[in-house]
Design a protein around this motif. Structure first.
Motif, short mmCIF file in Angstrom:
data_model
loop_
_atom_site.label_atom_id
_atom_site.label_comp_id
_atom_site.label_asym_id
_atom_site.label_seq_id
_atom_site.Cartn_x
_atom_site.Cartn_y
_atom_site.Cartn_z
N LEU A 141 0.86 -1.15 0.04
CA LEU A 141 -0.01 -0.05 -0.15
C LEU A 141 0.85 1.25 -0.12
CD1 LEU A 141 -3.30 0.62 0.25
CD2 LEU A 141 -2.69 1.12 2.53
N PHE A 142 1.99 1.31 0.81
CA PHE A 142 2.57 2.45 1.02
C PHE A 142 4.19 2.26 0.99
CE2 PHE A 142 5.10 4.57 4.52
CZ PHE A 142 5.07 5.79 3.99
N GLY A 143 4.82 1.31 1.44
CA GLY A 143 6.17 0.93 1.44
C GLY A 143 6.72 1.10 0.26
N GLU A 144 6.39 0.34 -1.03
CA GLU A 144 7.11 0.38 -2.13
C GLU A 144 7.02 1.91 -2.61
OE1 GLU A 144 8.68 -1.69 -3.42
OE2 GLU A 144 8.16 -3.61 -2.57
N LYS A 145 5.89 2.66 -2.63
CA LYS A 145 5.99 3.92 -3.04
C LYS A 145 6.88 5.00 -2.23
CE LYS A 145 0.95 3.69 -4.45
NZ LYS A 145 -0.25 4.21 -4.44
N ALA A 146 6.82 4.67 -1.01
CA ALA A 146 7.83 5.54 -0.32
C ALA A 146 9.26 5.33 -0.76
CB ALA A 146 7.92 5.27 1.22
N LEU A 147 9.75 3.82 -0.91
CA LEU A 147 11.23 3.82 -1.39
C LEU A 147 11.27 4.39 -2.97
CD1 LEU A 147 11.64 0.22 -0.30
CD2 LEU A 147 12.70 2.28 0.65
N ALA A 148 10.31 4.36 -3.85
CA ALA A 148 10.30 4.85 -4.93
C ALA A 148 10.28 6.47 -4.90
CB ALA A 148 8.90 4.65 -5.97
#
Length: 392
Positions: free
Chosen positions: A355-362
């Protein structure tokens, strides 16, 4: 409502309860002056019955109830289950089978972080609970009628809450989210504090390896003593005292008189003698065997622009999915993932990562950007050359 004080009566109730798909469970306990919670009352409800069980009754065996908790075929429904389950783990050595925590389910269904039972009752059933008996002494007998009604309400309304939340979890297809959260509650390790790990609970900055060795030993000693004497940790030694002892490491009774954190005369106590012996052992540890201090991050501060962008993303994701932002990630977790792509935080695991973590790293690595529109924050993909140009 009468209390169950007979093992035979309890066994008969548990036999009836075993015919249902779920039971709701709550406890009342005292813990202000003890390390271990003192169980004073157990409330249980099925679809057509609610009972109060008196664990303080003389000659009363709770084994039929513990067998009900262990029954894999029955869901045990709690609200904010952690402290209740801790009591049962202490009594039986295991976590009740097939548990469901309505506070957890409510958090992923948009009711907010750590929603209280009375607020959930009000939101789902429209009933306003009388909470005036919340802080009464549950160890005193006899219990008043008002106390009994209060206690029973903690499991009777829980039936309706459970049914409604199951519907909402299914409708939003967030069963996997709930299961991720329940996995923590189902682990015995969640409820058992190992003395050698007690130092991890302390939020203190340590800059020297021998100080850290002392803090670890002192925290373990305090935990063992608190458990053995059934006292709160703070009654053995407060956190700030542990920290000062680890930093100053007094090795004589007279040295304690120079410390601000302990009362006068403390150095002549048996507790001080134990501490001196412990600290002498710490002083004898070879330098090569001292614990290694955690590495300090030398890069940009997580409180800077990247951290700010990730926090904007978090707020946007939370609004899009109707979930409290704190359920997805805390401020400390955002700091951690800004500092480390492999940070061991919930925000980078399970449903939160998707939900969030992958986008935060991106965002951190310049693969996506954010733009404000009338409809809110919108994510857009950055081309490699855009990211390179921005870095230059």
């Amino acid at each position: 409502m009468d209390l169950i004080v007979s093992t035979d009566v309890l066994a008969a109730f548990c036999e009836r309860a075993a015919k249902f798909d779920f039971v709701t469970v709550d406890t009342e306990f005292l813990r202000e002056t003890t390390y271990w919670p003192k169980l004073c009352l157990v409330q249980v409800a099925t679809d057509d019955e609610a009972v109060l069980i008196d664990p303080l009754a003389a000659g009363f065996d709770l084994d039929p109830f513990y067998a009900l908790l262990a029954n894999q075929d029955i869901t045990k429904v709690f609200h904010a289950a952690r402290q209740d389950i801790e009591i049962f783990v202490k009594a039986t050595g295991s976590v009740p089978a097939n548990i469901f925590d309505t506070q957890v389910a409510a958090s992923v269904c948009g009711f907010g972080d750590s929603v209280s039972y009375d607020n959930l009752v009000r939101s789902i059933t429209g009933v306003e609970l009388d909470k005036s008996s919340r802080f009464t002494d549950w160890s005193v007998r006899p219990l008043s009628e008002k106390q009994r009604l209060y206690a029973a309400a903690d499991v009777t309304h829980l039936r309706d809450i459970y049914r409604e939340l199951r519907k909402q979890v299914a409708a939003t297809k967030r069963g996997g989210w709930v299961e991720d959260e329940m996995s923590v509650l189902r682990s015995v390790d969640t409820y058992v504090v190992q003395p050698e790990q007690a130092w991890e609970r302390l939020k203190m900055k340590i800059n020297r390896p021998r100080d850290l060795a002392a803090l670890k030993r002192l925290a373990a000693w305090r935990e063992q003593r608190a458990q053995a004497t059934d006292q709160p940790r703070s009654r053995v030694l407060k956190d700030d005292v542990l920290f000062e002892l680890a930093m100053q490491r007094p090795l004589t009774s007279e040295a304690f008189e120079q410390l601000r954190a302990v009362p006068r005369g403390f150095g002549r106590s048996s507790v001080a003698a134990d501490i001196v012996a412990l600290l002498k052992d710490v002083e004898a540890i070879p330098k090569a065997d001292l614990p290694i201090l955690p590495e300090r991050y030398r890069g940009p501060s997580p409180k800077g622009a990247v951290g700010d962008l990730v926090r904007v993303l978090l707020k946007s994701v939370a609004e899009q999915h109707g979930v409290a932002a704190r359920i997805i990630a805390t401020s400390d977790e955002i700091d951690a993932l800004v500092l480390d792509d492999e940070a061991d935080v919930p925000a980078l695991r399970g449903w939160r990562r998707k939900l969030f973590g992958e986008k935060a790293l991106a965002i951190k690595h310049g693969r996506i950007g954010l733009v404000a529109t009338r409809k809110g924050i919108v994510e857009f993909e950055l081309k490699p050359e855009d990211a390179t140009a921005a870095a230059e």
